[in-house]
Motif scaffolding. Structure first.
Motif, PDB file in Angstrom:
ATOM      1  N   PHE A  97      68.760  33.624  82.194  1.00  0.00           N
ATOM      2  CA  PHE A  97      69.312  33.672  80.854  1.00  0.00           C
ATOM      3  C   PHE A  97      68.244  33.335  79.830  1.00  0.00           C
ATOM      4  O   PHE A  97      68.193  33.930  78.753  1.00  0.00           O
ATOM      5  N   VAL A  98      67.394  32.371  80.178  1.00  0.00           N
ATOM      6  CA  VAL A  98      66.343  31.968  79.238  1.00  0.00           C
ATOM      7  C   VAL A  98      65.466  33.161  78.880  1.00  0.00           C
ATOM      8  O   VAL A  98      65.190  33.431  77.713  1.00  0.00           O
ATOM      9  N   THR A  99      65.035  33.910  79.910  1.00  0.00           N
ATOM     10  CA  THR A  99      64.175  35.057  79.600  1.00  0.00           C
ATOM     11  C   THR A  99      64.928  36.111  78.821  1.00  0.00           C
ATOM     12  O   THR A  99      64.395  36.724  77.903  1.00  0.00           O
ATOM     13  N   LYS A 100      66.207  36.322  79.182  1.00  0.00           N
ATOM     14  CA  LYS A 100      66.979  37.317  78.442  1.00  0.00           C
ATOM     15  C   LYS A 100      67.085  36.925  76.978  1.00  0.00           C
ATOM     16  O   LYS A 100      66.987  37.748  76.076  1.00  0.00           O
ATOM     17  N   TRP A 101      67.299  35.634  76.755  1.00  0.00           N
ATOM     18  CA  TRP A 101      67.449  35.154  75.388  1.00  0.00           C
ATOM     19  C   TRP A 101      66.166  35.346  74.592  1.00  0.00           C
ATOM     20  O   TRP A 101      66.190  35.846  73.465  1.00  0.00           O
ATOM     21  N   VAL A 102      65.053  34.938  75.182  1.00  0.00           N
ATOM     22  CA  VAL A 102      63.789  35.018  74.449  1.00  0.00           C
ATOM     23  C   VAL A 102      63.441  36.481  74.167  1.00  0.00           C
ATOM     24  O   VAL A 102      63.093  36.861  73.050  1.00  0.00           O
ATOM     25  N   MET A 103      63.563  37.320  75.206  1.00  0.00           N
ATOM     26  CA  MET A 103      63.281  38.744  74.996  1.00  0.00           C
ATOM     27  C   MET A 103      64.215  39.331  73.963  1.00  0.00           C
ATOM     28  O   MET A 103      63.815  40.073  73.065  1.00  0.00           O
ATOM     29  N   GLY A 104      65.499  38.990  74.095  1.00  0.00           N
ATOM     30  CA  GLY A 104      66.491  39.532  73.181  1.00  0.00           C
ATOM     31  C   GLY A 104      66.242  39.092  71.747  1.00  0.00           C
ATOM     32  O   GLY A 104      66.399  39.885  70.815  1.00  0.00           O
ATOM     33  N   SER A 105      65.855  37.813  71.562  1.00  0.00           N
ATOM     34  CA  SER A 105      65.586  37.353  70.202  1.00  0.00           C
ATOM     35  C   SER A 105      64.463  38.174  69.587  1.00  0.00           C
ATOM     36  O   SER A 105      64.542  38.574  68.427  1.00  0.00           O
ATOM     37  N   GLY A 106      63.420  38.405  70.387  1.00  0.00           N
ATOM     38  CA  GLY A 106      62.305  39.183  69.857  1.00  0.00           C
ATOM     39  C   GLY A 106      62.723  40.600  69.521  1.00  0.00           C
ATOM     40  O   GLY A 106      62.358  41.146  68.479  1.00  0.00           O
ATOM     41  N   MET A 107      63.521  41.209  70.413  1.00  0.00           N
ATOM     42  CA  MET A 107      63.946  42.585  70.159  1.00  0.00           C
ATOM     43  C   MET A 107      64.835  42.656  68.928  1.00  0.00           C
ATOM     44  O   MET A 107      64.717  43.573  68.105  1.00  0.00           O
ATOM     45  N   ALA A 108      65.732  41.676  68.798  1.00  0.00           N
ATOM     46  CA  ALA A 108      66.614  41.693  67.630  1.00  0.00           C
ATOM     47  C   ALA A 108      65.810  41.474  66.357  1.00  0.00           C
ATOM     48  O   ALA A 108      66.036  42.133  65.340  1.00  0.00           O
ATOM     49  N   ALA A 109      64.851  40.548  66.414  1.00  0.00           N
ATOM     50  CA  ALA A 109      64.055  40.270  65.225  1.00  0.00           C
ATOM     51  C   ALA A 109      63.242  41.485  64.800  1.00  0.00           C
ATOM     52  O   ALA A 109      63.013  41.718  63.615  1.00  0.00           O
ATOM     53  N   ALA A 110      62.815  42.270  65.789  1.00  0.00           N
ATOM     54  CA  ALA A 110      62.021  43.449  65.463  1.00  0.00           C
ATOM     55  C   ALA A 110      62.898  44.654  65.151  1.00  0.00           C
ATOM     56  O   ALA A 110      62.386  45.729  64.854  1.00  0.00           O
ATOM     57  N   GLY A 111      64.215  44.467  65.263  1.00  0.00           N
ATOM     58  CA  GLY A 111      65.104  45.590  64.980  1.00  0.00           C
ATOM     59  C   GLY A 111      65.111  46.640  66.071  1.00  0.00           C
ATOM     60  O   GLY A 111      65.494  47.784  65.844  1.00  0.00           O
TER      61      GLY A 111
END
Lengths: 445, 386
Positions: free
Chosen positions: B297-311
């Motif tokens: 979950f931690v990796t999913k969260w970190v990756m997801g945050s970056g993807m969301a931030a980059a649109g």
């Protein structure tokens, strides 16, 4: 609500949390007592205790990450609660997958929200799955209908409120009005076609969630606790009937008011609170909502309230009224459990809203009698009928075939008949849901 | 120094240290060796893995990369069955072809710029060559073919290493080069297709192999988002996935050895007879799917945050879809093992000394999820070495 950081769990207490946690706690006490009547069973009590922790974790979560953790845990624990019911194994599996996908949608929503963009739709759908909101309510009738009665009491009473709690925290706006009223009407209509008492209560939950969400839009939260107590009480009463008579099929029941008077009284209390019986303080929640609406939404809400009355009458008359039958009262521990949950419903009402609710009672009774035929008697084969004539003509052949590849069907051989039945039954009703939503949207603009 | 501009260069940077540390732990879990030849190449592969991790320029990377590929061959064909040798031949064909493309790329870089630095400015064609060579190792479609063949025939601990870090060396190379070409379409395709194939695969080790292809494609996907947070997530995913997939393969090995079962479809009711093994399997599976509070979950969260931030909404959707696919190919096994009908297979839990590595990976999955200290390390690594 803020996002939170990984590895740090924060908790907070505010009036909303306390409100939710209080009624949840009371229901847990009552249901546990009730469940102990059939002897302590680790299979129920362990996930029950775990679900309690998870629910409290959701209500007292201080940020979205913590909330998400306990939310997912609840989804997994719900699986264990549902699967102990009779023939509930596949309903439990369906519950698990629905919660998993809902969780992924919710996670996506949280991530989008965290990056500053508008994740409201994803968040609404993610929380809405757990709440039993239209249009992601499909799992509810099967799961709550097939789970053992104490589990259903917990599921319908409290666990769907976690989804509602999340929706309140994210504040989605006017979409709630449409989805709420649509769900309220649709759920009541489907409930009136049920001959299985537990499934009827499950569809009633879909309807009541719609009412609650309409209330959330209008700023009134009173009905949440009422529904929690009333629905838990009703599930427990049906469970007591199941224990003593061996069935929950309405065509087979009736006339138990003499044999199980206490259960009958408590069920009337619960059903009355749900329907908005004027004598109870608990009905004030619905009154508040009604006051906040006007025009077409007010009419729709009135119809939904009438529908609720009809549903309650259908249930109570089906189980308890009619020619006298033999039976014994529920075991003492069960009655105690139900009593605990019934306590808050006993507060007397304020006189302000007698007229409105009197009207719903009158129209609702008429509705119940008029739609009696919707819920069919037992066919000769003895097989319990599925949902009644609110089945539209089936979708034409090519549309009916789900896009499930033949290879996938071979891989999962029991998927094929389930898929067919699902599309036949649900496909047509989904169309109905869609039409209701469109009509509501068009008329509300 | 071999020639002007051509020298071997090793260095320690956060990314390399994280990778090497992961390798150290993983290799430790895979002991003890099964004989002298096995033991020797276990050590040799470790040395070259650390070499790849600490490589400071393209030439060093290439040398260690190639030697790593070659030194894994004896481990893959260790059992020396017909099937194993055939798979070994396929493996060599793939990695040597990939290695040649990589060599061409490095040569072209040197020819164009006179250096072999990672960030030497080169034309997209040369970058394409380098990426193509790395993709074979990183198991991106369509050059993934060696993975589903090599994993089932190799001994389970070797598969653990292969899935854990060998495939990741290809992704590491991609991170080092930091290309401007977007790998997102191919990576997304790999995640989805490999996940779907995994669902329909019955052989347990082969299913896990396809899962590796799907999961490791997250790294180029995260890389292509061009956001440091997403990259940090991708880097962290290498570590967390190494432990989780390594553990799963070790479980598969124990199941094969102590229950005689190769296929997922025969694992019904197994958890009642091998509770500790299947318990670890369950925890690792939940981690792979990304259930909080586990490491996945931690990796999913970190990756997801970056993807969301980059649109990068498409990548975010692929991330979620990948998690769903992981659930689809792992949860049925878990469910059948715990709730399935009792099978006629006679099995029992392995002795403690065999269980310890598997349990250790499960514990790591939980601990790294609850105490995500490595996230900071990954963030630093993304900032500096990416």
């Amino acid at each position: 609500m803020e996002i939170g950081t990984l590895g740090h769990f924060t908790f907070q207490v505010d009036s909303l949390s306390l409100h939710f946690a209080t009624f949840a706690g009371l229901i847990w006490v009552g249901v546990t007592l009730y469940a102990l009547a059939s002897g302590p069973s680790r299979r129920f009590l362990l996930p029950c205790a775990g679900a309690f922790v998870a629910v409290m974790g959701v209500f007292f979560a201080g940020d979205l990450l913590t909330l998400f953790l306990f939310f997912e845990a609840l989804g997994i624990l719900g699986f264990f609660l549902v699967r102990e019911g009779k023939e509930a194994r596949s309903a439990a599996i369906r519950y698990f997958w629905t919660m998993l996908v809902g969780g992924l949608v919710l996670l996506a929503g949280i991530l989008v929200h965290a990056s500053g963009d508008d994740g409201t739709l994803l968040l609404l759908l993610g929380f809405g799955v757990k709440a039993g909101m239209l249009p992601v309510h499909g799992w509810l009738p099967a799961a709550h209908g097939k789970a053992p009665p104490p589990a259903s009491a917990l599921l319908s009473g409290v666990m769907i409120k976690t989804g509602i709690y999340g929706i309140i925290r994210i504040d989605p706006g006017s979409a709630l009005l449409v989805l709420g009223l649509g769900g309220a009407l649709y759920g009541a209509a489907r409930a009136l076609t049920q001959s299985d008492a537990k499934r009827l209560l499950a569809w009633s939950s879909v309807s009541q969630v719609g009412v609650i969400l309409t209330g959330v839009w209008a700023g009134s939260l009173g009905h949440i606790a009422t529904h929690a107590w009333a629905k838990a009480l009703l599930f427990m009463a049906v469970g007591a009937v199941l224990l003593r008579t061996g069935t929950v099929q309405l065509p087979r029941l009736g006339g138990l008011w003499r044999a199980m008077p206490v259960t009958f009284g408590l069920a009337v209390l619960g059903g009355g609170a749900l329907a908005g019986l004027p004598l109870l303080r608990a009905s004030a929640g619905k009154a508040e909502i009604h006051h906040a609406l006007e025009g077409l939404p007010e009419l729709a809400f009135f119809l939904a309230s009438c529908g609720t009355v009809a549903v309650v009458l259908r249930l109570l008359s089906g189980i308890f009224l009619g020619p006298r039958r033999e039976g014994t009262e529920a075991p003492g521990l069960m009655v105690t459990g139900m009593g605990v949950v019934a306590l808050p419903l006993l507060l007397p009402a304020r006189p302000e809203d007698l007229l409105y609710f009197g009207l719903t009672v009158v129209v609702g009774t008429a509705l119940h009698r008029a739609t009696r035929r919707w819920h069919p008697a037992y066919p000769a084969s003895g097989e319990p009928p599925r949902s009644g004539p609110l089945r539209l003509p089936a979708l034409p052949g090519p549309l009916r075939r789900m896009p499930v590849s033949p290879r996938l069907r071979i891989r999962f051989p029991d998927l094929a008949p389930r898929v067919d039945r699902y599309t036949r039954e649900t496909g047509a009703n989904l169309a109905l849901v869609f039409v209701i939503l469109l009509a509501a949207l068009a008329l509300l603009r | 120094m071999i020639a002007p501009g051509l020298h071997l260069h090793f260095g320690l940077d956060p990314l390399g240290v994280l990778f090497a540390a992961t390798a150290a732990v993983l290799w430790l879990l895979v002991l003890p060796p099964r004989g002298a030849r096995y033991g020797i190449f276990l050590g040799v592969t470790f040395v070259f893995t650390v070499g790849v991790a600490t490589a400071g320029n393209l030439l060093t990377f290439l040398v260690c990369f190639e030697l790593l590929s070659l030194s894994f061959w004896p481990l893959i064909v260790h059992d020396e069955t017909e099937e194993a040798l055939a798979a070994g031949r396929a493996y060599l064909a793939y990695v040597l072809t990939g290695g040649s493309l990589l060599l061409l790329g490095v040569v072209a870089t040197f020819a164009a710029t006179g250096t072999v630095d990672f960030d030497a400015p080169v034309s997209p064609f040369v970058t394409g060559l380098l990426l193509a060579g790395l993709s074979v190792k990183a198991a991106l479609i369509p050059v993934h073919g060696w993975v589903p063949r090599a994993h089932p025939v190799a001994p389970a601990p070797v598969s653990a290493l292969l899935s854990g870090l060998m495939v990741a060396t290809g992704s590491l190379g991609m991170i080092r080069i930091a290309p401007e070409l977007s790998l997102a379409p191919i990576a997304a395709l790999t995640v989805v297709v490999a996940g779907v194939v995994a669902i329909r695969t019955d052989d347990l080790k082969r299913r896990l192999a396809w899962s590796t292809i799907s999961q490791m494609a997250y790294v180029p996907l995260a890389l292509s988002v061009l956001h440091p947070e997403a990259l940090a997530g991708g880097i962290l995913h290498i570590t967390h996935h190494a432990f989780m997939k390594g553990g799963l393969f070790l479980c598969a090995g124990l199941i094969l050895h102590h229950a005689g079962i190769r296929q997922a479809s025969r694992m019904a009711g197994l958890a009642r007879q091998m509770p500790w093994t299947m318990g670890a399997f369950t925890v690792l599976s939940l981690g792979m799917i990304g259930i909080p509070p586990l490491s996945g979950f931690v990796t999913k969260w970190v990756m997801g945050s970056g993807m969301a931030a980059a649109g990068a909404w498409f990548s975010l959707a692929v991330l979620m879809l990948g998690a769903l696919l992981a659930a689809l190919y792992l949860m049925p096994i878990v469910h059948a093992a715990w709730f399935g009908p009792r099978s006629e297979v006679v099995a029992e839990d392995p002795p403690i000394r065999h269980l310890v590595p598997v349990l250790a990976t499960a514990v790591l999955t939980v601990v790294l999820g609850l105490l995500p200290r490595l996230v900071e390390v990954a963030r630093v690594a993304a900032g500096a070495g990416g």
